[in-house]
Design an enzyme around this catalytic site. Structure first.
Site, PDB file in Angstrom:
ATOM      1  N   GLU A  48      -5.986  25.950 -26.449  1.00 50.52           N
ATOM      2  CA  GLU A  48      -5.968  24.536 -26.820  1.00 50.52           C
ATOM      3  C   GLU A  48      -7.280  23.870 -26.411  1.00 50.52           C
ATOM      4  O   GLU A  48      -7.638  23.885 -25.224  1.00 50.52           O
ATOM      5  CB  GLU A  48      -4.799  23.812 -26.162  1.00 50.52           C
ATOM      6  CG  GLU A  48      -3.434  24.256 -26.658  1.00 50.52           C
ATOM      7  CD  GLU A  48      -2.303  23.476 -26.015  1.00 50.52           C
ATOM      8  OE1 GLU A  48      -1.292  23.259 -26.703  1.00 50.52           O
ATOM      9  OE2 GLU A  48      -2.421  23.095 -24.830  1.00 50.52           O
ATOM     10  N   CYS A  49      -7.973  23.286 -27.361  1.00 47.94           N
ATOM     11  CA  CYS A  49      -9.191  22.521 -27.137  1.00 47.94           C
ATOM     12  C   CYS A  49     -10.232  23.359 -26.389  1.00 47.94           C
ATOM     13  O   CYS A  49     -10.933  24.155 -26.999  1.00 47.94           O
ATOM     14  CB  CYS A  49      -8.880  21.219 -26.409  1.00 47.94           C
ATOM     15  SG  CYS A  49     -10.184  19.966 -26.593  1.00 47.94           S
ATOM     16  N   GLY A  50     -10.344  23.227 -25.063  1.00 41.90           N
ATOM     17  CA  GLY A  50     -11.270  24.069 -24.328  1.00 41.90           C
ATOM     18  C   GLY A  50     -10.967  25.538 -24.514  1.00 41.90           C
ATOM     19  O   GLY A  50     -11.876  26.379 -24.508  1.00 41.90           O
TER      20      GLY A  50
END
EC number: 6.3.5.11
Length: 435
Positions: free
Chosen positions: A316-318
């Site tokens: 997720e994201c990072g």
């Protein structure tokens, strides 16, 4: 457990300092305090946890719905729950501070900037109290904390100008050391620039914490659902990245994974290898600050092999950024990442997306069935350039996603999204079942 919401007139008014000071003061009075945060946030809760000594609960109507929000509230434990709001009291169409207060039927203590006003501070607070009459939200703005207020005539002017039904609950003096520095995703994490206990004690010296406890209320319990049963354990082993680069996860997510699986953590920035596991979860965080280390991390290098062998991986994201081919920082330095997902990620000086998000699965994927809707949020300073033949798992019905209204870059059994989802969506149960 009774509770109260600390709302603000705007972002940056000093809600976090007020919240931390109140938590600290109540603990010194032998109360057990359960912190919570309205809205999707990972940074403010890190400050809450450092002061309270327990994880902060995430309360968000968009992510959890009314019933799920109440359930998450009651998973906390303490004598009193202090809920820090998000942005200004009424800001946000997905889940504002006012919406959270309404869902829980908790009174609001309004933090108002008193730096350059007295009677006008009271007028501002009264406007926020009465504004609820012009909205669909029914809340009780019960009192005011004056931020950056001096004593003496300044304090008396504010207190005496307030109407009888808007309680004066004290002030926080104007001091430079009562501020928490910002970084590009908000405040610094709680363990990086913590406010020392002595500073919080001084900040709370003129706050009437006993009155705050007195006006706190107990929310209604969530309804019992007859068909709701505890999901069975899976005997699966899930590796979760947790270190300086991977810090953005909801406590409820880890709790959910632990309820149904064996969770083992690893620290890519510390040189850990990828543990033996049935699946991997890479939460968000600050990979851009540790890109050079991640480039040579054994665990990150091993992710490529694990993905090619069919190990389910969710980033997720990072986590998405780390699973990409490369990551280029704002300094222009390009670093090789795990090279699992066909994308090159570029950091920018300004945020690229910030909103509540709704995704709809194009077909069955690691976190959702075909056609299923997932709710979450996105907040990132990077963008991803993806290969022309890339596969996407989701259409974005609200939010930005990765590219052209799509999110969920998919390769092997690896899924990377800019969207952070809450376990109330069922995404992590689906992830466990897919292992």
């Amino acid at each position: 457990m009774k509770g109260i919401v600390i709302g603000g007139t705007r972002s940056g008014v000093g809600k976090t300092v007020a919240t931390l000071a109140i938590i600290r003061a109540l603990q010194e009075q032998d109360y057990t305090v359960q912190p919570a945060k309205a809205g999707p946030d990972f940074i403010d809760p890190s400050h809450h946890e450092r002061v309270a000594g327990r994880p902060s609960r995430t309360l968000d109507r968009w992510l959890q719905g009314d019933t799920g929000l109440r359930r998450n509230y009651y998973r906390g434990d303490g004598d009193v729950c202090i809920v820090e709001g998000v942005m200004g009291l009424y800001d946000g169409d997905g889940s504002s501070t006012a919406m959270v207060a309404e869902s829980l039927d908790l009174p609001v203590v309004l933090v108002v900037d008193a730096k350059a006003g007295m009677e006008s501070v009271a007028a501002t607070a009264l406007g926020f109290q009465r504004y609820t009459e012009h909205t669909d939200t029914d809340i009780d703005v019960a009192g005011v904390v004056a931020q950056r207020a001096h004593g003496g005539r300044h304090e008396r002017g504010i207190r005496d100008a307030l109407p009888d039904d808007l309680m004066y609950l004290g002030r926080i003096p104007p001091r430079d050391d009562f501020e928490i520095p910002d970084r590009h995703l908000g405040l610094h994490m709680g363990d990086k620039v913590p406010l020392p206990p002595g500073v919080l004690d001084e900040a709370a010296e003129h706050v009437r914490t006993e009155r705050i406890v007195d006006i706190a209320r107990t929310p209604p319990h969530p309804p019992h659902v007859e068909h709701e049963t505890r999901q069975p354990e899976t005997n699966k082993r899930v590796a979760v990245a947790r270190d300086e680069a991977f810090r953005f996860y909801y406590p409820a997510t880890i709790e959910r994974l632990r309820e149904r699986a064996n969770v083992v953590t690893f620290a890519p920035t510390a040189g850990d290898e990828l543990p033996d596991c049935d699946g991997v979860y890479l939460p968000g965080g600050y990979p851009e600050l540790h890109a050079a280390t991640l480039e040579n991390s054994p665990a990150i290098r091993q992710l490529g092999t694990a993905a090619a062998e069919g190990c389910p991986i969710v980033g997720e994201c990072g986590g998405l950024m780390t699973l990409a081919e490369t990551l280029t920082t704002t300094d222009g330095d390009t670093h090789r990442m795990a090279e699992v997902l066909p994308a090159d990620v570029q950091m920018h000086g300004r945020y690229q997306a910030l909103d509540h998000v709704e995704l709809r699965a194009r077909e069955r994927t690691l976190t959702a069935d075909s056609g299923q809707s997932l709710r979450g949020h996105e907040f990132h300073y990077s963008s991803a350039s993806v290969a022309g033949d890339s596969q996407f798992a989701f259409d974005v019905e609200r939010g930005d996603g990765i590219e052209d209204g799509r999110d969920g870059l998919y390769e092997y059994e690896t899924l990377g999204t800019y969207c952070h989802v809450h376990p109330a969506s069922g995404a992590f149960d689906a992830f466990l079942e897919a292992m």
